[in-house]
Structures are given as structure tokens and as C-alpha cells.
Enzyme design. Structure first.
Site, PDB file in Angstrom:
ATOM      1  CB  SER A 143      -0.854  -0.006   1.278  1.00 51.56           C
ATOM      2  OG  SER A 143      -1.366   1.283   1.558  1.00 51.56           O
ATOM      3  CE1 TYR A 156      -4.698  -1.838   4.739  1.00 53.38           C
ATOM      4  CE2 TYR A 156      -3.440   0.166   4.344  1.00 53.38           C
ATOM      5  CZ  TYR A 156      -4.150  -0.926   3.853  1.00 53.38           C
ATOM      6  OH  TYR A 156      -4.283  -1.099   2.495  1.00 53.38           O
TER       7      TYR A 156
HETATM    8  P1  NAD Z   1     -11.436  -6.034  -0.814  1.00 49.12           P
HETATM    9  O1  NAD Z   1     -12.141  -5.895   0.484  1.00 49.12           O
HETATM   10  O2  NAD Z   1     -12.158  -5.741  -2.076  1.00 49.12           O
HETATM   11  O3  NAD Z   1     -10.813  -7.509  -0.938  1.00 49.12           O
HETATM   12  C1  NAD Z   1     -10.179  -8.142   0.138  1.00 49.12           C
HETATM   13  C2  NAD Z   1     -10.002  -9.613  -0.191  1.00 49.12           C
HETATM   14  O4  NAD Z   1      -9.345 -10.202   0.944  1.00 49.12           O
HETATM   15  C3  NAD Z   1     -11.323 -10.350  -0.368  1.00 49.12           C
HETATM   16  O5  NAD Z   1     -11.160 -11.366  -1.340  1.00 49.12           O
HETATM   17  C4  NAD Z   1     -11.559 -10.970   1.000  1.00 49.12           C
HETATM   18  O6  NAD Z   1     -12.334 -12.167   0.944  1.00 49.12           O
HETATM   19  C5  NAD Z   1     -10.122 -11.287   1.386  1.00 49.12           C
HETATM   20  N1  NAD Z   1      -9.975 -11.467   2.833  1.00 49.12           N
HETATM   21  C6  NAD Z   1     -10.300 -10.616   3.833  1.00 49.12           C
HETATM   22  N2  NAD Z   1     -10.045 -11.193   5.027  1.00 49.12           N
HETATM   23  C7  NAD Z   1      -9.529 -12.414   4.763  1.00 49.12           C
HETATM   24  C8  NAD Z   1      -9.081 -13.483   5.554  1.00 49.12           C
HETATM   25  N3  NAD Z   1      -9.119 -13.433   6.896  1.00 49.12           N
HETATM   26  N4  NAD Z   1      -8.619 -14.588   4.944  1.00 49.12           N
HETATM   27  C9  NAD Z   1      -8.602 -14.695   3.592  1.00 49.12           C
HETATM   28  N5  NAD Z   1      -9.018 -13.710   2.781  1.00 49.12           N
HETATM   29  C10 NAD Z   1      -9.475 -12.590   3.366  1.00 49.12           C
HETATM   30  O7  NAD Z   1     -10.144  -5.110  -0.655  1.00 49.12           O
HETATM   31  P2  NAD Z   1      -9.049  -4.552  -1.698  1.00 49.12           P
HETATM   32  O8  NAD Z   1      -9.108  -3.085  -1.617  1.00 49.12           O
HETATM   33  O9  NAD Z   1      -9.123  -5.234  -3.011  1.00 49.12           O
HETATM   34  O10 NAD Z   1      -7.723  -4.991  -0.918  1.00 49.12           O
HETATM   35  C11 NAD Z   1      -6.841  -5.984  -1.389  1.00 49.12           C
HETATM   36  C12 NAD Z   1      -5.433  -5.644  -0.911  1.00 49.12           C
HETATM   37  O11 NAD Z   1      -5.054  -4.397  -1.468  1.00 49.12           O
HETATM   38  C13 NAD Z   1      -5.304  -5.506   0.600  1.00 49.12           C
HETATM   39  O12 NAD Z   1      -4.088  -6.079   1.028  1.00 49.12           O
HETATM   40  C14 NAD Z   1      -5.273  -3.998   0.795  1.00 49.12           C
HETATM   41  O13 NAD Z   1      -4.602  -3.622   1.966  1.00 49.12           O
HETATM   42  C15 NAD Z   1      -4.527  -3.579  -0.450  1.00 49.12           C
HETATM   43  N6  NAD Z   1      -4.701  -2.177  -0.822  1.00 49.12           N
HETATM   44  C16 NAD Z   1      -5.923  -1.667  -1.106  1.00 49.12           C
HETATM   45  C17 NAD Z   1      -6.033  -0.330  -1.457  1.00 49.12           C
HETATM   46  C18 NAD Z   1      -7.343   0.293  -1.781  1.00 49.12           C
HETATM   47  O14 NAD Z   1      -7.403   1.539  -1.874  1.00 49.12           O
HETATM   48  N7  NAD Z   1      -8.418  -0.470  -1.992  1.00 49.12           N
HETATM   49  C19 NAD Z   1      -4.899   0.477  -1.504  1.00 49.12           C
HETATM   50  C20 NAD Z   1      -3.665  -0.087  -1.197  1.00 49.12           C
HETATM   51  C21 NAD Z   1      -3.576  -1.411  -0.871  1.00 49.12           C
END
Ligand code: NAD
Length: 261
Positions: A143, A156
Site C-alpha cells: 500500500s 494497517y
Molecule cells: P477487498 O475488500 O475488495 O478484498 C479483500 C479480499 O481479501 C477479499 O477477497 C476478501 O475475501 C479477502 N480477505 C479478507 N479477510 C480475509 C481473511 N481473513 N482470509 C482470507 N481472505 C481474506 O479489498 P481490496 O481493496 O481489493 O484490498 C486488497 C489488498 O489491497 C489488501 O491487502 C489492501 O490492503 C490492499 N490495498 C488496497 C487499497 C485500496 O485503496 N483499496 C490500496 C492499497 C492497498
């Protein structure tokens, strides 16, 4: 950048960024092993449909990434299903927004477990196979908060800084084995993870939800645009290709200029 003949495991791939990465790798020809929590029947159907859409093998595990025993079972299941895992994408992640003194300790532990320790466990189980095969790609979804902080996101930010450290360390350990280890550091991508943090951010900062969307989220990035899941997936795909074999141990920003400020 064909990935025909390759196998990939993507954690947290039933939604958002992880799903886009799994789709992209499958489109490039890789067999994909998906993972995520929530409605298991729906997630299994998602994996099945993705396999049929791109004509690749696809499997699914509902393993909870906060549970080392379930992570080990998932890795074993993936190795049994595909014979080996060439590409590991550590993407599962959750968020919680609260002032540090009000941060529930159990939430701290859960975020550290899912967003950081799960990657240590998957790497531990799958790296030996990559070493034996003499080829591997590990991509960690970090991130922008792997590089700098924002208030009210202590767990986080700590976990994502940890991912940056893990990425660099493992990259050095396998640098001469044709295995690369990198992290992607996206800015804001409009996914359920971001949508869910809006009310808590409004409470913590004492502003309205509209102000959070406008003044905190969209204002963060000089481009004033969200990064898209497809853009992150495209970078992940590139990092898995042979063209990217000299890129290792890096944390690559994709944040609309946020980290440049
Ligand atoms: P999202 O909520 O759309 O997806 C999260 C995924 O993780 C889902 O498939 C969910 O089922 C899975 N998950 C959650 N808890 C879990 C667990 N205990 N065991 C197994 N799977 C689990 O979120 P996203 O935004 O797509 O996030 C994905 C990654 O990207 C994360 O690591 C997040 O920190 C990172 N990220 C997101 C952003 C953003 O702005 N959305 C920015 C930077 C980094």
C-alpha cells in the site's frame, strides 16, 4: 507476457484488487488458485467461472489468512492440485480506522495476522517449490502506507511497512535463484475495503462522510483520480513476466503521485 504453463495462488482474490489480479493472470494463461472469506458457495462459483472463461484450471480455498493452520492446509491443497506454485500473490487484507488509544487490541492482532504474517506463512510453504523449480514470482500487495503513514490507521500502516521489509529481505535471500519478490504500493482504489472505512474515518476525524471522500480520499492523490483494480493487476502481471526478471526487492508505487508530495 504469456503465463501459459504457469500456476498461481492469489490470496484474498474473491473481490477488488485480488480478483482483478487472478483474472489477469488467468487471461495470460496461468492456472489460478483463489482464496477469500465470505459466501463460500459464491466464491467457489466465482473461481469455477473464471477458469471456464479463460480455459485454465482454477481452484478455491476458503482458508482464513489469520490462521496459520488454514494457510498451511491451503498451500498443501494448491500444491496437490497443480503440482507446484510458480506465482504467489499475497493480497488478502483488511482495514480498521480508529485513534491508537481506542484501537481494539484484537483488531490490531487480526490486521497484523492477515495483512502481514499470512505472507510469511505462504512464503514459508511455497518458496521451497519455487527453489526446486528454479523459477518463481512473489508479488505482495502492500500500500502507499508501506512508505508513509496516515492518522488512525496504526495497525494497517505497521503491517504494510512490515510487508515492505519482508519483501526486501526475501528478495535478497533468493536473488540468485531466478525468483523475484516485489511489492506493489497502490494509492486509493475504490473497493469494498475503502468503502467500509469511510464511516470510521468520518468519526475519527470529526468530519462528514462526504468530506472524507472528497478531502481525505480523493484529495490524497495529485491526479485526483482513483487507481483502478485493472491497473494494479496489469503491474502484477508485468512483475510475473520474464521481462521483469531484474526487478526484485522493490516496493513499486502506483498512487497517482501521492508519495511524491
Ligand atoms: P477487498 O475488500 O475488495 O478484498 C479483500 C479480499 O481479501 C477479499 O477477497 C476478501 O475475501 C479477502 N480477505 C479478507 N479477510 C480475509 C481473511 N481473513 N482470509 C482470507 N481472505 C481474506 O479489498 P481490496 O481493496 O481489493 O484490498 C486488497 C489488498 O489491497 C489488501 O491487502 C489492501 O490492503 C490492499 N490495498 C488496497 C487499497 C485500496 O485503496 N483499496 C490500496 C492499497 C492497498
Amino acid at each position: 507476457m504469456s503465463l501459459h504453463g504457469k500456476t498461481a495462488l492469489v490470496t484474498g482474490s474473491t473481490s477488488g484488487i485480488g480478483l482483478a489480479i487472478a483474472r489477469r493472470l488467468a487471461q495470460a494463461g496461468a492456472d489460478v488458485f483463489l482464496n477469500g472469506v465470505g459466501d463460500e458457495a459464491q466464491n467457489r462459483a466465482l473461481a469455477r467461472d473464471l477458469g471456464s472463461e479463460f480455459g485454465v484450471r482454477s481452484e478455491f480455498s476458503p482458508a482464513d489468512m489469520s490462521r496459520p493452520d488454514e494457510i498451511e492446509a491451503m498451500c498443501r491443497q494448491a500444491l496437490d492440485a497443480f503440482g507446484r506454485i510458480d506465482i504467489l500473490v499475497n493480497n488478502a487484507g483488511i482495514q480498521h480506522v480508529a485513534a491508537v488509544e481506542e484501537f481494539p487490541p484484537e483488531k490490531w492482532d487480526q490486521i497484523l495476522a492477515i495483512n502481514l504474517s499470512s505472507s510469511f506463512h505462504t512464503i514459508r510453504h511455497l518458496l521451497p517449490g519455487m527453489k526446486a523449480a528454479g523459477w518463481g514470482r512473489i508479488v505482495n500487495t502492500a500500500s502507499a502506507h508501506a512508505l508513509f503513514a496516515s492518522p488512525y490507521k496504526s495497525a494497517y500502516v505497521a503491517a504494510k511497512h512490515g510487508i515492505a521489509g519482508l519483501t526486501k529481505t526475501v528478495a535478497l535471500e533468493v536473488a540468485q535463484m531466478h525468483i523475484t519478490v516485489n511489492a506493489i504500493a497502490p494509492g486509493y482504489v475504490w473497493t469494498p475495503l475503502v468503502e467500509r472505512q469511510v464511516p470510521d474515518t468520518a468519526r475519527a476525524r470529526g468530519i462528514t462522510e462526504e468530506e472524507v471522500k472528497r478531502d481525505v480520499i480523493l484529495a490524497a492523490q495529485p491526479t485526483k483520480e482513483f487507481v483502478t483494480v485493472e491497473q494494479v493487476a496489469s503491474l502484477a502481471h508485468y512483475l510475473c513476466s520474464d521481462d521483469a526478471k531484474s526487478i526484485t526487492g522493490t516496493v513499486i508505487s502506483m498512487d497517482g503521485g501521492w508519495s511524491a508530495q
